[in-house]
Design an enzyme around this catalytic site. Structure first.
Site, PDB file in Angstrom:
ATOM      1  N   ASP A 123       2.755   7.726 -62.686  1.00  0.00           N
ATOM      2  CA  ASP A 123       3.652   8.252 -61.659  1.00  0.00           C
ATOM      3  C   ASP A 123       2.933   9.345 -60.880  1.00  0.00           C
ATOM      4  O   ASP A 123       1.791   9.702 -61.190  1.00  0.00           O
ATOM      5  CB  ASP A 123       4.977   8.748 -62.255  1.00  0.00           C
ATOM      6  CG  ASP A 123       4.793   9.899 -63.246  1.00  0.00           C
ATOM      7  OD1 ASP A 123       3.756  10.574 -63.202  1.00  0.00           O
ATOM      8  OD2 ASP A 123       5.706  10.116 -64.065  1.00  0.00           O
ATOM      9  N   TYR A 130      18.008   0.740 -61.028  1.00  0.00           N
ATOM     10  CA  TYR A 130      17.118   1.799 -60.540  1.00  0.00           C
ATOM     11  C   TYR A 130      16.820   1.623 -59.058  1.00  0.00           C
ATOM     12  O   TYR A 130      16.777   0.501 -58.545  1.00  0.00           O
ATOM     13  CB  TYR A 130      15.784   1.784 -61.297  1.00  0.00           C
ATOM     14  CG  TYR A 130      15.872   2.120 -62.757  1.00  0.00           C
ATOM     15  CD1 TYR A 130      15.812   3.436 -63.201  1.00  0.00           C
ATOM     16  CD2 TYR A 130      15.995   1.112 -63.709  1.00  0.00           C
ATOM     17  CE1 TYR A 130      15.881   3.747 -64.550  1.00  0.00           C
ATOM     18  CE2 TYR A 130      16.065   1.413 -65.062  1.00  0.00           C
ATOM     19  CZ  TYR A 130      16.005   2.737 -65.474  1.00  0.00           C
ATOM     20  OH  TYR A 130      16.077   3.028 -66.810  1.00  0.00           O
ATOM     21  N   ASP A 164      13.342  10.150 -67.808  1.00  0.00           N
ATOM     22  CA  ASP A 164      12.191  11.044 -67.693  1.00  0.00           C
ATOM     23  C   ASP A 164      12.543  12.306 -66.916  1.00  0.00           C
ATOM     24  O   ASP A 164      13.347  12.256 -65.969  1.00  0.00           O
ATOM     25  CB  ASP A 164      11.034  10.346 -66.985  1.00  0.00           C
ATOM     26  CG  ASP A 164      10.369   9.291 -67.855  1.00  0.00           C
ATOM     27  OD1 ASP A 164      10.614   9.286 -69.071  1.00  0.00           O
ATOM     28  OD2 ASP A 164       9.606   8.468 -67.301  1.00  0.00           O
ATOM     29  N   ARG A 190       7.789   2.762 -64.465  1.00  0.00           N
ATOM     30  CA  ARG A 190       6.435   3.243 -64.169  1.00  0.00           C
ATOM     31  C   ARG A 190       5.401   2.129 -64.400  1.00  0.00           C
ATOM     32  O   ARG A 190       4.481   1.933 -63.598  1.00  0.00           O
ATOM     33  CB  ARG A 190       6.096   4.439 -65.058  1.00  0.00           C
ATOM     34  CG  ARG A 190       6.741   5.735 -64.613  1.00  0.00           C
ATOM     35  CD  ARG A 190       6.359   6.870 -65.528  1.00  0.00           C
ATOM     36  NE  ARG A 190       6.949   6.732 -66.847  1.00  0.00           N
ATOM     37  CZ  ARG A 190       6.327   7.021 -67.993  1.00  0.00           C
ATOM     38  NH1 ARG A 190       5.062   7.397 -67.966  1.00  0.00           N
ATOM     39  NH2 ARG A 190       6.949   6.904 -69.145  1.00  0.00           N
TER      40      ARG A 190
END
Length: 313
Positions: free
Chosen positions: A85, A71, A43, A177
């Site tokens: 987000d 992550y 993203d 997310r």
């Protein structure tokens, strides 16, 4: 003039604000390679490791998608947005005073393993031929079926409520997310992703990823080929069949070859069962005398090796 000789991978650290395709465009221009792609969209609001695929490596985009991702995620509890987000429109704020660190630690195991996750509306998935984010931008919402995804592990890095920092290892198709929102919902207060870094994709890690500027410099010189990671790097631990001199053309043409026991060797490198899952039974690599990857091969019932994915010279 296109550079047809470059094939391989380059790990780039995508910065916040750039799209994954922005990186591809920059490196295609400087490398002059005709076929350039990336190994999984990151993203624009996120930063982190983005494998860039050059030449014949673009044929392995599906393999890159299968590799596990790592992550570092920051979750802000008590806030709900339309994009899940911090960059989205705030829909609701909820109290978090009742949430404790023990509560966070208690619910996290529920999100490890194979779980079902509803993909976010602001995503590139398609509904009746249209991207979900295009529908969402019109203020519309469509039903999305929960999809099975795999979360290998979740490790708490820090808790400073209402913020929680997690390390997450997961398989393909998992939206961090959505994970942040689901954890917040499970805690009864909602939550959004407040920051995201992808620190690993299979063998590609933050330690070796180049900035876009350094990647451009590496690809613009005469030693550009040396900057690239070879195709075989995304198959650590796979068995390899050494193809004898004179038989490489046969393999590259897709013809079967004898599975002589003396042809077996080992692919260099350690096996990481999480980030680099091994082959399905019967699969192997066909490697040329110079160490180049000729093909992905499968052992047939007749005991011969059949090339099912072939790479050119």
């Amino acid at each position: 003039m296109p550079n047809a000789n470059l094939s391989g991978f380059l790990a780039v650290w995508k910065t916040r604000g750039m799209t994954s395709f922005d990186v591809v465009k920059r490196l295609r221009r400087v490398s002059r390679v005709k076929r350039v792609g990336h190994g999984g969209t990151l993203d624009p609001a996120a930063e982190g490791v983005l494998p860039i695929l050059f030449g014949q490596a673009t044929r392995l985009s599906g393999r890159i998608e299968e590799l596990a991702k790592g992550y570092e995620a920051d979750i802000l509890l008590g806030t709900i947005t339309d994009t899940l987000d911090r960059d989205g429109t705030v829909l609701e704020r909820r109290p978090t005073a009742h949430v404790t660190e023990e509560d966070v630690l208690r619910v996290l195991p529920e999100f490890i393993g194979q779980i079902h996750q509803v993909p976010p509306m602001f995503s590139a998935l398609k509904h009746q031929g249209e991207r979900l984010y295009e529908i969402a931008r019109r203020g519309e919402e469509v039903m999305r079926e929960p999809r099975p995804v795999t979360v290998h592990s979740i490790t708490v890095q820090s808790v400073s409520l209402p913020r929680v920092r997690l390390s997450v290892s997961c398989g393909r198709g998992m939206y961090v997310r959505s994970l942040a929102a689901d954890i917040g919902e499970r805690l009864g207060c909602g939550g959004v992703l407040d920051g995201l870094q992808r620190v690993r994709v299979g063998p590609f890690s933050a330690d070796t990823a180049l900035s876009p500027e350094d990647a451009e410099e590496a690809l613009s010189g005469e030693q550009a080929a040396e900057a690239l990671t070879p195709l075989s790097a995304v198959f650590p631990g796979w068995p390899a069949v050494q193809v004898r001199t004179g038989f490489t053309a046969r393999v590259r043409s897709g013809m079967d070859m004898a599975a002589a026991s003396g042809d077996w060797g080992s692919v260099p490198g350690d096996v990481d069962e999480v980030f680099c899952p091994g082959p399905t039974p019967g699969n192997a690599l066909a490697v040329g005398p110079d160490g180049s990857l000729l093909a992905l091969i499968r052992k047939t019932v007749a005991g011969r090796w059949h090339p099912h994915t072939v790479f050119g010279a």
